[in-house]
Design a protein around this motif. Structure first.
Motif, mmCIF file in Angstrom:
data_model
loop_
_atom_site.group_PDB
_atom_site.id
_atom_site.type_symbol
_atom_site.label_atom_id
_atom_site.label_comp_id
_atom_site.label_asym_id
_atom_site.label_seq_id
_atom_site.Cartn_x
_atom_site.Cartn_y
_atom_site.Cartn_z
ATOM 1 N N ALA A 158 1.019 -1.278 0.137
ATOM 2 C CA ALA A 158 0.001 0.146 -0.227
ATOM 3 C C ALA A 158 0.945 1.316 -0.129
ATOM 4 N N ALA A 159 2.157 1.191 0.792
ATOM 5 C CA ALA A 159 2.795 2.290 0.821
ATOM 6 C C ALA A 159 3.582 2.524 -0.579
ATOM 7 N N SER A 160 3.757 1.653 -1.238
ATOM 8 C CA SER A 160 4.415 1.868 -2.642
ATOM 9 C C SER A 160 3.870 2.671 -3.658
ATOM 10 N N GLY A 161 2.335 2.806 -3.439
ATOM 11 C CA GLY A 161 1.482 3.316 -4.261
ATOM 12 C C GLY A 161 1.276 2.567 -5.495
ATOM 13 N N THR A 162 1.577 1.553 -5.632
ATOM 14 C CA THR A 162 1.365 0.874 -6.741
ATOM 15 C C THR A 162 -0.057 -0.067 -6.649
ATOM 16 N N ASP A 163 -0.969 -0.010 -7.426
ATOM 17 C CA ASP A 163 -2.321 -0.421 -7.521
ATOM 18 C C ASP A 163 -2.775 -0.823 -8.900
ATOM 19 N N MET A 164 -4.006 -1.225 -9.059
ATOM 20 C CA MET A 164 -4.335 -1.877 -10.281
ATOM 21 C C MET A 164 -4.372 -0.601 -11.391
ATOM 22 N N ALA A 165 -4.794 0.434 -10.906
ATOM 23 C CA ALA A 165 -4.769 1.755 -11.790
ATOM 24 C C ALA A 165 -3.421 2.277 -12.260
ATOM 25 N N SER A 166 -2.357 2.208 -11.284
ATOM 26 C CA SER A 166 -1.091 2.427 -11.761
ATOM 27 C C SER A 166 -0.444 1.431 -12.644
ATOM 28 N N ALA A 167 -0.675 0.435 -12.483
ATOM 29 C CA ALA A 167 -0.121 -0.629 -12.986
ATOM 30 C C ALA A 167 -0.625 -0.857 -14.571
ATOM 31 N N THR A 168 -1.910 -0.659 -14.726
ATOM 32 C CA THR A 168 -2.388 -0.754 -16.004
ATOM 33 C C THR A 168 -2.256 0.576 -16.672
ATOM 34 N N ARG A 169 -1.935 1.777 -16.238
ATOM 35 C CA ARG A 169 -1.944 3.034 -16.704
ATOM 36 C C ARG A 169 -3.174 3.597 -17.266
ATOM 37 N N LEU A 170 -4.372 3.038 -16.374
ATOM 38 C CA LEU A 170 -5.664 3.454 -16.867
ATOM 39 C C LEU A 170 -6.416 4.184 -15.762
ATOM 40 N N GLY A 171 -5.584 4.728 -14.677
ATOM 41 C CA GLY A 171 -6.384 5.303 -13.747
ATOM 42 C C GLY A 171 -6.957 6.769 -13.998
ATOM 43 N N ASN A 172 -6.277 7.249 -15.190
ATOM 44 C CA ASN A 172 -6.564 8.609 -15.493
ATOM 45 C C ASN A 172 -8.101 8.681 -16.142
ATOM 46 N N ILE A 173 -8.687 7.371 -16.512
ATOM 47 C CA ILE A 173 -10.054 7.654 -17.053
ATOM 48 C C ILE A 173 -11.125 7.166 -16.083
ATOM 49 N N GLY A 174 -10.570 6.648 -15.038
ATOM 50 C CA GLY A 174 -11.644 6.214 -13.777
ATOM 51 C C GLY A 174 -11.303 5.230 -12.986
ATOM 52 N N LYS A 175 -11.919 4.575 -12.333
ATOM 53 C CA LYS A 175 -11.662 3.474 -11.369
ATOM 54 C C LYS A 175 -11.310 2.279 -12.237
#
Length: 290
Positions: free
Chosen positions: A185-202
């Motif tokens: 959790a502290a690394s800031g890595t999640d599914m949004a950052s891993a896929t680079r799709l976080g900028n268009i929604g959840k």
């Protein structure tokens, strides 16, 4: 991560072996002749046996020698180089004790340092992996080094040092668990950052990328239940730290010393299993496993 038995055995027993070689290099205990032979035999069986066990996890074990070529960039290669150097230097030192009843102390000190450096390189193999936040922490080398020194002290019959280092190892182990539980959790890595799709929604996993398993899932997406992990932590800590310390505080007997060593080894094996089983590789994010 998949807790492969070969890697668990390697990291546990080689750490104990090189930990014992560290103490022997500094002349602890002060042995010679057949006594020295016995101590060095135990140390080499553990260290070399652990290194051999590590090759069982390789896809092509016959190519293991090629790993020595990449020492400039690979911690695995540096581990191989340091381990061979430590074993050779300590063999020279041990020969002096066994055959000539002479302690060539400068040689022993160099071998002891190389033995400790070998354990450090083993730890850095895992610490360097940013894709496993639980491992990518400064406390990881301390975890490996403290257990190697504590286990070596037990095998060397050093009661006071053993108690002190076991307590220190226990503190570091707890810190490893506490920091590791928050690392992903502290690394800031999640599914949004891993896929680079976080900028268009959840971002969420719609369906698995395939119906069967694959290499990534087998090797990097091992999951263990929290309750199961907590129970194993208590068991490993009790065997690895608490029971040996209590036994060492009792009036000395060889039987209790053997039980303390066996309990410690069993606890380290359980701790090392958790070290791999609880490691969350970020590739699991693509499969909705984190």
């Amino acid at each position: 991560m998949h807790p492969a038995p070969s890697v668990i055995a390697f990291s546990t027993f080689s750490g104990l072996g090189f930990g014992l070689l560290f103490w022997l290099g500094f002349g602890v205990p002060a042995v010679s002749g057949w006594s020295a032979f016995a101590f060095f035999t135990v140390a080499y069986l553990l260290a070399v046996g652990g290194l051999i066990a590590s090759t069982f996890h390789l896809g092509r074990p016959e190519r293991a020698l090629k790993a020595f070529r990449q020492w400039r960039s690979s911690w695995l290669s540096r581990e191989g180089v340091c381990s061979v150097a430590a074993l050779i230097v300590m063999a020279i030192y041990g020969a002096g004790l066994v055959f000539f009843d002479s302690a060539w102390q400068p040689v022993g000190i160099v071998g002891a340092i190389l033995s400790l450096v070998t354990v450090f390189t083993t730890a850095m193999i895992y610490t360097q992996i940013k894709a496993v936040p639980r491992w990518h922490l400064p406390v990881t080398p301390a975890y490996f080094l403290s257990l190697a020194l504590a286990g070596g002290a037990l095998l060397a019959g050093q009661i006071t040092w053993g108690i002190v280092l076991l307590i220190l190892s226990g503190i570091i182990q707890i810190a490893t668990w506490l920091l590791g539980d928050r690392a992903l959790a502290a690394s800031g890595t999640d599914m949004a950052s891993a896929t680079r799709l976080g900028n268009i929604g959840k971002v969420r996993a719609f369906e698995p990328p395939h119906t069967g398993t694959n290499y990534l899932l087998r090797e990097f997406v091992f999951q263990i239940g929290r309750k199961h992990a907590q129970k194993l932590r208590v068991i490993s800590f009790g065997l690895m730290i608490v029971l040996p310390v209590l036994l060492l505080l009792l009036p000395f007997s060889h039987f209790l010393a053997v039980i303390a060593v066996l309990a410690h080894v069993a606890g380290v094996l359980a701790s090392r299993w958790l070290f791999f089983a609880e490691a969350e590789h970020v590739v699991g994010l693509y499969y909705g496993k984190r």
